[in-house]
Design a protein around this motif. Structure first.
Motif: not given
Length: 815
Positions: A732-733, A768-772, A714-716, A754-757
């Motif tokens: 990718s995730a 608000t979400a998980s990134v795997q 999990y990244i976040v 792409d960016y996340i968080g």
């Protein structure tokens, strides 16, 4: 640097004392006694110790003038020539009435003294607002003439100057540029002679009036004169008895009359001294200039000591030991001043300046003696090439004339030095004739090229050069303001620009270099092989940024040669294939010729025949576009090129560029990790950061952390605190959200760039979400603090982030 710090501290100290005293005058009625008996006596002795120029730097009134000197709210003007021609009489008259005002009311009325000081400060500030240069100090300040009298020729302190940084040549023979040169040039000034000879009488008459008013010296030495009678008003005090022996004459008339008589008597006493001195044996070898100087020095010496017989006595006499020590110091200092000045002559000054110039051309191994005669003989004997020897002599004369030190009148003083240097009269005459042909303006009988004018033009020229070197913006309005601040005429401005463009070539070289580099960058950008790699795209981005920067710098220079409305067209013409300048409004014909020459040179320097990254790198290195080195090296090392690029890579890495060296270390040695330039390229590839300039991308790259994840990591996680943004640089995730049943639902997928968080980062809420990770993933972690800095400087990217956040939140609302 140390001298500047000392001057700053002295200025600050004098300002504190001065402002404190003015404030004190409104608090206690006895403050005026403190001013006249403690503070004022310290001024002349301070002036004598630190010298004329240093005093002009730290003087409180001069500081107040500087407050408004650099403001351009109003056009600065020079005072009429009448002030120039009568400067000594003007300042002496102001001083005379200042002394009279003391006798009238300022001695005893603290309130009036406070008003007087505030008025003087206000006048100093107003003069800086409306008048150019040091007009206040040179013409209007009541202390100005006293400064000159007490410092004499300011001998051996002439290397120090207090000239304005933006000299407007407000005064001929300006003492702030060169005090000693100014002193000797004014030797024949009869006003100056009168003021120097009359000043001791003014000082004596001022103190003697206390006796004439009261009939006893106790009135002065007891300090009674600093106390106002309760029944008196300033107006009534003027009509009280002015003489104890003629009470019918009011003080209004008696005070100035006493000072006037003393001034006249003093002038005639020292005029007689000057005539009698000529008959002494010590005066046989001296000319009238030297005799007059000695008389002035004696007058200053006597005035100084008369002043200290009385000044401060009402207070200091209460402390006999301290008072005796103070008087001893005064006598010693004034005696040193007298001894130093009476042995000074104008010809010695010229000889010293000549020797100083000679020393700059010294090529011997041993340090020369300080003895002038020995310097001349040694210099003459060491010269092997007589033609070079004569050329040095010519340069020295020209420099002294350019500095305003040497004039046609003082040229005769070179006869003795010429003999010592072994130069024949014929050679000397040939050199003078040559200089007169080359620089006729220095030899004109009514030449306006004074030392002050030369200093003014030099200062303006240096500021223009500095502006060019620093690539500062030069709009027409700013140029006009600068010209007016220096009091430079349009003709003088054009002449200086012509020198910068032609004789010195500075402006022409700068414009040509800019055009040549922009042309090269355009060609490099056009011929760069098409590639979809992140590295090649970042190199292209940096090249385009360099083009923009060079264009901006060029636009700052071009207002010097054409009108602002023609700049865009001129830029287009300069690297087009056709020289179409008929509609361009140039500053002058010289500017038009310069552009035509630049166009011809540009054609000779044009870039061509390049193909492939090897040639691109060669040209980038040839033009020393060092800001492109790191991104170019990244391309060379990631494009799997053959060994033909090895030499170019080695050349680039030898330039001690930190980023280039970092790329080489990591990629060439196949070490783990990611260089800063790789991070920059990856960040630029992210659409969110695509519009950021290189400096902001570099700031981001220096503050991100590279993190690695394996499949399933999990990244976040949903519900965690959000304190960072993640940008995928590899792999990718999946974006997962928790369902009501306790499971997870995939709502989106992210990949490279792409960016996340960002949602938790900006809302301050939990994730608000998980990134795997779907596979091996590499991500760049960007802290919230760093991101806030970028958003502050580039708020435009906030819109893109909000749009992306909205697109990601929409699927979650359907769960």
């Amino acid at each position: 640097m140390m001298q500047k710090l000392i001057n700053t501290l002295l200025t600050f100290a004098t300002l504190v004392v001065f402002i404190g005293l003015v404030a004190l005058l409104f608090v206690t009625p006895k403050a005026n006694a403190l001013v006249w008996t403690l503070v004022i006596p310290l001024v002349p002795i301070t002036l004598l110790v630190i010298g004329y120029s240093r005093w002009r730097i730290v003087c409180p009134l001069a500081w107040f003038t500087k407050i408004t000197q650099n403001l351009t709210l109003f056009s600065k003007r020079k005072l009429p020539f009448w002030f120039e021609n009568n400067v000594y009489f003007v300042q002496f008259a102001i001083l005379f009435w200042a002394f009279t005002a003391r006798l009238y009311v300022l001695n005893s009325d603290a309130l009036m003294l406070g008003v007087f000081f505030i008025s003087v400060i206000s006048l100093a500030i107003l003069s800086g607002l409306f008048l150019s240069g040091k007009s206040w100090c040179n013409y209007l300040c009541p202390v100005g003439v006293v400064e000159k009298i007490y410092t004499g020729s300011n001998a051996h302190m002439s290397h120090i100057d207090s000239a304005c940084s933006t000299c407007s040549a407000c005064k001929k023979n300006c003492p702030d540029i060169d005090m000693e040169s100014s002193y000797w040039k004014e030797t024949s000034n009869q006003q100056k002679k009168f003021v120097f000879y009359a000043f001791p009488g003014l000082v004596f008459g001022f103190y003697f009036y206390y006796f004439l008013e009261a009939g006893t010296w106790d009135y002065y030495f007891s300090g009674t004169w600093t106390l106002a009678k309760e029944s008196d008003t300033p107006l009534l005090a003027l009509f009280q008895s002015g003489f104890y022996f003629l009470p019918q004459i009011p003080k209004l008339i008696a005070a100035p009359l006493s000072l006037l008589l003393a001034v006249i008597v003093s002038f005639y006493i020292f005029s007689l001294f000057e005539k009698l001195f000529q008959y002494l044996s010590t005066a046989k070898e001296k000319d009238m200039e030297a005799i007059e100087h000695i008389t002035k020095v004696f007058a200053a010496f006597i005035a100084f000591n008369i002043f200290y017989v009385f000044a401060g006595a009402p207070t200091f006499s209460q402390y006999p030991t301290s008072y005796a020590l103070f008087h001893f110091i005064v006598i010693v200092l004034s005696a040193i001043f007298l001894w130093k000045e009476i042995h000074r002559e104008g010809k010695f000054f010229i000889q010293e300046r000549f020797a100083r110039k000679i020393l700059k051309k010294w090529s011997g191994a041993e340090v020369p003696s300080k003895n002038l005669k020995e310097i001349y003989y040694t210099y003459a004997n060491q010269q092997k090439d007589h033609s070079q020897y004569l050329e040095n002599y010519k340069e020295t004369i020209f420099e002294l004339m350019g500095d305003g030190v040497l004039t046609q009148e003082s040229m005769k003083l070179l006869d003795k030095m010429r003999t010592q240097l072994g130069i024949t009269p014929h050679e000397h005459k040939t050199i003078i004739n040559s200089l007169e042909k080359e620089h006729a303006e220095l030899f004109e009988e009514n030449s306006h090229m004074t030392a002050e004018k030369l200093f003014q033009l030099k200062g303006y020229k240096e500021m223009l050069k500095q502006t060019l070197e620093e690539n500062k913006t030069l709009s027409e309005l700013e140029l006009e303001q600068m010209r007016k601040h220096f009091q430079i005429t349009v003709i003088e401005h054009e002449k200086i620009l012509n020198e910068l463009m032609n004789s010195e070539g500075i402006l022409k070289d700068k414009i040509f270099t800019a055009i040549k580099e922009i042309t090269a960058l355009y060609k490099i950008n056009t011929l760069l092989p098409n590639s979809f790699s992140i590295a090649a795209d970042y190199l292209k981005f940096n090249i385009e940024h360099e083009i923009t920067t060079h264009l901006q710098n060029l636009e700052k220079i071009l207002p010097l040669i054409c009108k602002s409305e023609n700049i865009s067209k001129l830029i287009t013409v300069l690297w087009s294939d056709s020289l179409d300048i008929k509609d361009i409004n140039f500053a002058d014909e010289a500017s038009r010729l310069i552009v035509e020459e630049l166009f011809i040179q540009k054609g000779k320097e044009s870039v061509g025949g390049m193909a492939g990254l090897g040639e691109v790198s060669s040209y980038i290195y040839q033009y020393e576009f060092k800001s492109l080195y790191p991104s170019l090296l990244l391309v060379l090392l990631t494009e799997n090129l053959d060994n033909s690029c090895t030499n170019k890579i080695n050349q680039l890495t030898k330039d001690n560029d930190v980023l280039a060296g970092e790329v080489a270390t990591i990629l060439l040695s196949e070490k783990e990790g990611m260089s800063t330039i790789q991070k920059e390229a990856l960040l630029h590839a992210v659409p969110l950061f695509h519009t950021l300039s290189p400096e902001y991308i570099e700031m981001l790259a220096q503050n991100i952390i590279v993190k690695s994840y394996v499949q399933g990591d999990y990244i976040v996680k949903q519900g965690d605190d959000g304190d960072a943004l993640y940008i995928l640089s590899k792999g990718s995730a999946s974006i997962l959200i928790n369902t009501l049943e306790g499971g997870q639902k995939k709502v989106a997928e992210v990949s490279i760039n792409d960016y996340i968080g960002e949602i938790a980062l900006f809302s301050g809420e939990k994730r608000t979400a998980s990134v795997q990770a779907n596979e091996a993933v590499e991500a760049l972690e960007l802290s919230v603090d760093t991101l806030k800095k970028v958003l502050y400087y580039s708020p435009g990217i906030s819109f893109d982030m909000m749009r992306q956040m909205t697109l990601r939140l929409l699927p979650q609302t359907k769960v």
